[in-house]
Design an enzyme around this catalytic site. Structure first.
Site, PDB file in Angstrom:
ATOM      1  N   GLY A   1       1.066  -1.134  -0.097  1.00 52.23           N
ATOM      2  CA  GLY A   1      -0.053   0.010  -0.027  1.00 52.23           C
ATOM      3  C   GLY A   1       0.935   1.065   0.035  1.00 52.23           C
ATOM      4  CB  CYS A   2       0.050   4.484   0.871  1.00 52.46           C
ATOM      5  SG  CYS A   2       0.921   6.118   1.257  1.00 52.46           S
ATOM      6  CG  PHE A   3       5.895   4.874  -0.934  1.00 54.12           C
ATOM      7  CD1 PHE A   3       5.349   6.323  -0.485  1.00 54.12           C
ATOM      8  CD2 PHE A   3       6.334   5.045  -1.896  1.00 54.12           C
ATOM      9  CE1 PHE A   3       5.230   7.396  -1.318  1.00 54.12           C
ATOM     10  CE2 PHE A   3       6.476   5.741  -2.923  1.00 54.12           C
ATOM     11  CZ  PHE A   3       6.003   7.096  -2.668  1.00 54.12           C
TER      12      PHE A   3
END
Length: 165
Positions: A12-14
């Site tokens: 997912g979003c880093f």
């Protein structure tokens, strides 16, 4: 010296993954970026096929690849395909980028433990992909949640107990 290793994961979003990993025992450094895609020198606006991933530099005397994966499976939902929270698309896939056969085997072992635990409602959908070039993201994405403590994240520790036996 000589105990420093790197691991490459995406979940997912880093921003959220980096923020949680940075404080773990044995983690020496984290960097967010793009991995597993189609173009060289990807950017936030142009990274076809790349996952938002993190490069984790760790001290192998203080933590292991398996322990990193164990935590990885506790801070994101590995049963969703191309999605975490509000983020949808292949950029947000759950993936482990293995660098050798040992890492691939350890990843399969941890995935089996996660599935056997039945803590998640579905089966792990995390892909195992061979390591490819890791491209560091733009400076504004590095340490994002440190600089923006109220910024968006869908990552949190869902389970305290380890999947490892």
């Amino acid at each position: 010296m000589g105990t420093s290793k790197k691991a490459y994961i995406a979940g997912g979003c880093f921003w959220g993954m980096e923020d949680l990993f940075r404080t773990r025992e044995g983690i020496l450094d984290t960097e967010v970026g793009y991995i597993g895609g189609e173009n060289d020198n990807p950017t936030y606006k142009n990274h076809p096929g790349h996952a938002e991933g993190i490069e984790i530099t760790y001290d192998a005397n203080k933590t292991s690849f398996k322990e990193i994966l164990d935590y990885f499976f506790r801070i994101h939902n590995p049963t969703t395909i191309d999605r975490q929270g509000n983020d949808i698309g292949t950029s947000y896939r759950s993936a482990i980028f293995f660098q050798n056969d040992d890492e691939k085997a350890e990843a399969k072992e941890v995935i089996n433990l996660v599935n056997e635990s039945h803590k998640w409602e579905g089966k792990v959908a995390t892909t195992l992909e061979p390591y490819s070039t890791f491209w560091a993201a733009e400076p504004e994405h590095q340490d994002y949640l440190v600089r923006n403590p109220n910024g968006y994240t869908c990552h949190f520790e869902r389970f305290k107990n380890s999947f490892l036996k």
